[in-house]
Design an enzyme around this catalytic site. Structure first.
Site, short mmCIF file in Angstrom:
data_model
loop_
_atom_site.label_atom_id
_atom_site.label_comp_id
_atom_site.label_asym_id
_atom_site.label_seq_id
_atom_site.Cartn_x
_atom_site.Cartn_y
_atom_site.Cartn_z
N LYS A 40 0.84 -1.21 0.00
CA LYS A 40 0.00 0.00 0.00
C LYS A 40 0.88 1.26 0.00
O LYS A 40 2.09 1.17 0.29
CB LYS A 40 -0.92 -0.02 1.23
CG LYS A 40 -0.18 -0.02 2.56
CD LYS A 40 -1.12 -0.36 3.72
CE LYS A 40 -0.38 -0.34 5.02
NZ LYS A 40 -1.16 -0.93 6.12
N ARG A 135 -10.55 0.37 14.87
CA ARG A 135 -10.50 1.08 13.58
C ARG A 135 -11.65 0.61 12.69
O ARG A 135 -12.65 1.29 12.57
CB ARG A 135 -9.13 0.85 12.95
CG ARG A 135 -8.83 1.71 11.76
CD ARG A 135 -7.36 1.68 11.37
NE ARG A 135 -6.86 0.37 10.97
CZ ARG A 135 -5.60 0.15 10.58
NH1 ARG A 135 -4.73 1.14 10.54
NH2 ARG A 135 -5.21 -1.06 10.23
N ARG A 218 0.72 -10.86 6.74
CA ARG A 218 0.69 -9.63 5.94
C ARG A 218 1.98 -8.87 6.26
O ARG A 218 2.09 -8.20 7.28
CB ARG A 218 -0.53 -8.78 6.31
CG ARG A 218 -1.85 -9.55 6.23
CD ARG A 218 -3.05 -8.63 6.52
NE ARG A 218 -3.03 -8.02 7.83
CZ ARG A 218 -3.63 -8.50 8.92
NH1 ARG A 218 -4.32 -9.62 8.85
NH2 ARG A 218 -3.55 -7.85 10.07
N TYR A 263 16.67 30.72 5.57
CA TYR A 263 15.55 31.55 6.01
C TYR A 263 15.57 31.74 7.52
O TYR A 263 15.84 30.79 8.26
CB TYR A 263 14.21 30.89 5.64
CG TYR A 263 13.87 30.94 4.18
CD1 TYR A 263 13.67 32.16 3.52
CD2 TYR A 263 13.74 29.76 3.44
CE1 TYR A 263 13.34 32.19 2.17
CE2 TYR A 263 13.40 29.79 2.09
CZ TYR A 263 13.21 31.02 1.47
OH TYR A 263 12.88 31.05 0.14
N CYS A 309 14.84 24.49 3.03
CA CYS A 309 13.94 25.21 2.12
C CYS A 309 13.08 24.20 1.37
O CYS A 309 13.23 22.99 1.54
CB CYS A 309 14.72 26.03 1.11
SG CYS A 309 16.09 26.99 1.79
N MET A 310 12.21 24.68 0.51
CA MET A 310 11.34 23.79 -0.26
C MET A 310 12.15 22.87 -1.17
O MET A 310 11.85 21.68 -1.29
CB MET A 310 10.35 24.61 -1.10
CG MET A 310 9.29 23.76 -1.78
SD MET A 310 8.20 24.70 -2.85
CE MET A 310 7.35 25.76 -1.71
C1 LIG Z 1 -0.51 -1.80 6.85
C2 LIG Z 1 -1.10 -3.06 7.35
C3 LIG Z 1 -0.32 -4.20 7.51
C4 LIG Z 1 1.19 -4.19 7.34
O1 LIG Z 1 1.75 -3.70 8.51
P1 LIG Z 1 3.33 -3.66 8.73
O2 LIG Z 1 3.48 -3.20 10.11
O3 LIG Z 1 3.86 -2.69 7.74
O4 LIG Z 1 3.82 -5.04 8.47
C5 LIG Z 1 -0.94 -5.38 7.87
N1 LIG Z 1 -2.27 -5.42 8.08
C6 LIG Z 1 -3.06 -4.34 7.97
C7 LIG Z 1 -4.51 -4.45 8.22
C8 LIG Z 1 -2.50 -3.12 7.61
O5 LIG Z 1 -3.28 -2.03 7.51
#
Ligand SMILES: *Cc1c(COP(=O)(O)O)cnc(C)c1O
Length: 376
Positions: A40, A135, A218, A263, A309-310
């Site tokens: 993501k 969440r 995940r 700046y 700066c930018m």
């Molecule tokens: C982003 C996310 C992950 C991955 O988490 P990491 O800490 O980067 O491994 C896994 N599960 C869900 C639901 C997430 O939103």
């Protein structure tokens, strides 16, 4: 923003490091467990397509993203592996998901009831249980029982997985994980364990609590070689940081004592000093709080002086260097290393936010088998 390729600031993404991190983690899984790579937010800033393809070659069986556009980007790049959208997708877009074989998350009973009404062709669903993250997901036993009825009775909904997310798996204190586990077991007792995937582990859970009840992990932050706990917990194997941020000196001068920089004139030379200018600034994600952080030149640590700066910032050098000398903000420079974690600590955030905050103005150069490669 378009990548500024005619400028020398760039991100180098070492795909070999990602390959290593994934393969090492897969070695720790048993044969019934698989790894999905979390790509993501443009692969946490590393580039979603390149990191997804690398992850799959390294053994990831699928991908996780946070919204439908991110999933479609992967499909457009001809990635055929399963993709799960981990967060909420409006019901009006389910046909897009179905058309591209993208798995969606049922984030609430309300969403599932809407899906039940609107779905016209088969769709794969993973059900989210909120065990304490607060969440998204189902919390109450009564709503789980309602959800179960829908999942059992609508033949167009393929109930492929059930999952939850632990909010404190990156801590030395394991008690909250234990509470969340207990709640998840209660949910499994309602839904059974017959679905294809049960998943509970993000990187932190996978590294320090294993895959536990689940058969899929995940894997996000750690695949990019960052420690999800910062430095609270020690990595079970040495993760390799995939991302480097490099630039070059574009201007250098020797200033006498008492001259101001940037700046607000917040920095004043303490003696006669070599001051160099770098073509990178907060519009690239080098936020102003990095003032004072040490970047690497010729293996030596040099502070960023004056306000960022930018588009530019200034550093103090210990000697004269030529215009064009490489400056490493994150990564390795002549044997000295700047971790993203050290940068995160300097600006009081987590490593995730640093890499996600690097903007598209920085071109991404990919390194594979030790060589820079062109990727489309
Ligand atoms: C982003 C996310 C992950 C991955 O988490 P990491 O800490 O980067 O491994 C896994 N599960 C869900 C639901 C997430 O939103």
């Amino acid at each position: 923003m378009i990548p500024s390729t005619y400028r020398s600031s760039r991100l180098k993404i070492n795909l070999d490091a990602i390959d290593f991190n994934i393969k090492e983690e897969i070695k720790r899984l048993n044969s019934s467990q698989t790894l999905y790579a979390v790509v993501k937010a443009n692969g946490y800033g590393h580039g979603a397509v390149a990191t997804a393809k690398t992850a799959i070659k390294a053994g990831a069986r699928g991908l996780c993203v946070s919204n439908l556009n991110e999933a479609l980007e992967l499909r457009e790049a001809e990635i055929k592996e399963p993709i799960i959208v981990l967060s909420y997708v409006e019901i009006e877009y389910i046909n897009k998901a179905i058309q591209h074989d993208i798995t969606l998350t049922a984030t609430s009973l309300e969403w599932l009831m809407l899906l039940d009404k609107k779905v016209k062709s088969p769709i794969k669903i993973h059900l989210k249980i909120d065990t304490g993250m607060g969440r998204i997901g189902l919390r109450e036993e009564s709503e789980m029982k309602e959800a179960k009825k829908i999942l059992e009775n609508n033949p167009l909904i393929e109930f492929e997985g059930i999952f939850t997310h632990f909010s404190k798996a990156d801590s030395q204190d394991f008690s909250y994980v234990e509470l969340q586990k207990k709640r998840f077991v209660n949910a499994l007792d309602i839904f059974g364990r017959e679905m294809k995937y049960i998943h509970t582990s993000n990187s932190a859970t996978a590294l320090w609590h294993g895959a536990w009840e689940s058969n899929l992990i995940r894997f996000g932050d750690a695949m990019y070689g960052m420690n999800p706990s910062g430095n609270e917990l020690e990595e079970p194997f040495k993760l390799k940081q995939a991302l480097s941020l490099e630039t070059k000196i574009i201007h250098i001068k020797k200033l006498p004592r008492g001259e101001k920089i940037g700046y607000g004139a917040t920095y004043e030379t303490l003696e006669s000093e070599w001051i160099a200018t770098l073509p990178i600034g907060y519009a690239d994600g080098l936020v102003r709080d990095f003032q004072g952080f040490h970047v690497l030149v010729d293996g030596k640590k040099c502070p960023i002086v004056g306000r960022i700066c930018m588009d530019q910032c200034m550093i103090r050098l210990d000697q004269e260097y030529k215009t064009g000398t490489i400056v490493t903000i994150f990564g390795e420079n002549k044997g000295t290393f700047n971790s993203i974690q050290s940068g995160a600590e300097f600006v009081k955030t987590i490593n995730y936010e640093i890499t996600c905050g690097l903007t598209d103005r920085l071109p991404r150069i990919y390194i594979k088998n030790g060589q820079e490669v062109e990727l489309n």
